[in-house]
Design a protein around this motif. Structure first.
Motif, short mmCIF file in Angstrom:
data_model
loop_
_atom_site.label_atom_id
_atom_site.label_comp_id
_atom_site.label_asym_id
_atom_site.label_seq_id
_atom_site.Cartn_x
_atom_site.Cartn_y
_atom_site.Cartn_z
N ARG D 3 0.33 -0.94 0.28
CA ARG D 3 0.01 0.10 0.33
C ARG D 3 1.00 0.94 0.15
O ARG D 3 1.45 1.08 0.82
CB ARG D 3 -0.84 -0.20 0.85
CG ARG D 3 -2.03 0.94 1.23
CD ARG D 3 -2.92 0.87 1.74
NE ARG D 3 -4.22 -0.48 1.62
CZ ARG D 3 -4.96 0.51 1.33
NH1 ARG D 3 -5.52 1.30 1.37
NH2 ARG D 3 -5.82 -0.89 0.94
N GLU D 43 -1.65 -0.41 -3.93
CA GLU D 43 -2.53 0.05 -4.27
C GLU D 43 -2.10 1.36 -3.57
O GLU D 43 -1.95 1.45 -2.35
CB GLU D 43 -3.49 -0.69 -3.23
CG GLU D 43 -4.56 -0.38 -3.04
CD GLU D 43 -5.86 -0.19 -3.73
OE1 GLU D 43 -5.62 -1.41 -4.41
OE2 GLU D 43 -6.75 0.51 -3.67
N SER D 70 -5.32 -0.91 7.15
CA SER D 70 -4.36 -1.24 5.50
C SER D 70 -4.44 -2.94 6.07
O SER D 70 -3.52 -2.49 6.60
CB SER D 70 -3.48 -0.57 5.00
OG SER D 70 -3.80 0.51 4.83
N GLU D 72 -3.12 -4.45 4.11
CA GLU D 72 -0.92 -4.96 3.50
C GLU D 72 -0.14 -4.88 4.62
O GLU D 72 -0.88 -4.04 6.03
CB GLU D 72 -0.75 -3.65 2.56
CG GLU D 72 -1.57 -4.22 1.44
CD GLU D 72 -3.03 -3.65 1.42
OE1 GLU D 72 -3.23 -2.89 2.34
OE2 GLU D 72 -3.96 -3.14 0.25
#
Lengths: 161, 161, 161, 161
Positions: D3, D43, D70, D72
């Motif tokens: 991310r 992302e 998040s 990630e």
């Protein structure tokens, strides 16, 4: 021989990476002429390095006087766009009989995506091909000094009447 | 209105990252006019995209014919530098009465350090300010088509006599 | 201290404006490290400046030997992408116990729109953070030397299995 | 999957040609990843676009919370350099167990001579190769969040002790 008078403007602004601000360091004109492979004999002279919004009447008088006293009959001036027309008027009054072309840039040359190199090629060409008079070379064309204004909303120079 | 005829040359070469070679994809002219904030009405037309060393007599005849048939009296041609003078001669013979300015670049526009933008600003300006005739605009100046050659050793255009 | 071995490749190609061809002049590595404001102590050494398609077994042996003989335990190698994997294999066989990261570019750094600066930042970082071994750093990631190939159709490095 | 949280900073500043000032328009991150031919799944999420000198405690709390939430485990954050260390501390307190790498630039990416692409390549690489923790990736190296400061006189990040 063409004289190029450097007065500052967006054309020559740089990015101060410690302060995060735009500032003047030194002119980029020699580098630009080299990049353009310009072979016309040019005498470059830095008269001042100022934002044209900060330019005073005394500054304009000095630019006009420098034009008058230059031995060359063909002069290009790099200048901020905001008051380019005012300086052109001062030169028209104070330095008759020469071909003077003012130009500048909307984006600093140092920032990669500048119109400066295009405008410089334009000004260097107009100064060699136009009769005596004071002109502004921007946006690919030339304007008589007394029939042009900068449209502040669009950033484009346009004919007054 | 100015017509711009695109014929290729170093001006428009790109780097093919898969083959590691230079090639022609599409002209960069519209992008360059946008970067230069050119506001002169321009009609751009890609006649061909070739290296001027590979240009044939038929190609030159076609360019001259395109000049002759264009409704505009002022025409800029982007062209490889190696045979720019030969094409200028073909146009002078085949399309009289117009102001035609050929220009090009020593380094591709796509490669960052190109003289192309300077030369384009120069050509666009000369085509508006010079009387009818065929000219080459390179190195910041303009040459009559019948009094110029490219010096292959220096890459600079120079007067013949 | 990181040693950077320069071997050529697209990374360092330039445009010869007189011949209209790509060629090697001198490495751009010091300029790139300056642009990236890299402050890691780096010892740069130009081993050769060749297109990796022209690299011989003797060239690869020389690169591996240079790795083995370098006092530094961390080595970045700039290299053409086409045979980067072959050279990585030669180093893995000939210079064990060091962290060696090979990188390159799909577009020459001198051409403005290059991936070279991104890849250099990547390689300089991987060489400081990966354990001993031979790696290829391209496309934002790292590959073990014995599990990677360049896809010639897409120009992208990918895992073999 | 990595991310990337975008928060602004010099990295993403642009030049407003009508006002002659620096400003934020939209992030350049996708363009930079494309230029770097990055193939790592990324992302990207613009959390804010601010000068880090204007960043508030609430802003930092929001960034830390975004990290925590998040999915990630590996996160890159683009951030102004002036208060990058303060934000790193907020994340270390508020989002443990992930590998978070903050990076930025001393010169805007849009200005051509930026360190941004080098730093992005560096951050994308460190985030894949470092163990969980909060780091700053600048000047070609990585720093633990609690052992680094920006030297305001030189513009360089350095170890505190």
């Amino acid at each position: 021989m063409i004289r190029v008078l450097i007065t500052g403007g967006t054309f020559d602004k740089e990015y101060d990476e410690l302060k995060g601000q735009l500032y003047f360091n030194a002119t980029h004109l020699p580098e630009m002429l080299r990049l353009g492979r310009c072979r016309v004999p040019v005498e470059a002279e830095t008269v001042m390095l100022v934002d044209s919004l900060h330019m005073t009447d005394a500054d304009r008088a000095r630019i006009a006087e420098t034009c008058r006293n230059s031995p060359e009959a063909r002069i290009v001036i790099t200048h901020g766009t905001d008051t380019m027309v005012e300086t052109a008027a001062a030169i028209a009054a104070g330095a008759p009989g020469k071909t003077v072309v003012l130009t500048g840039a909307m984006v600093p040359y140092a920032f990669g995506s500048s119109d400066g190199l295009f405008n410089l090629g334009s000004a260097i060409s107009y100064v060699q091909s136009l009769p005596p008079g004071v002109y502004i070379a921007m946006n690919g064309t030339h304007f008589d000094w007394d029939n042009v204004r900068k449209n502040r909303d669009t950033g484009v120079f346009e004919i007054v009447r």
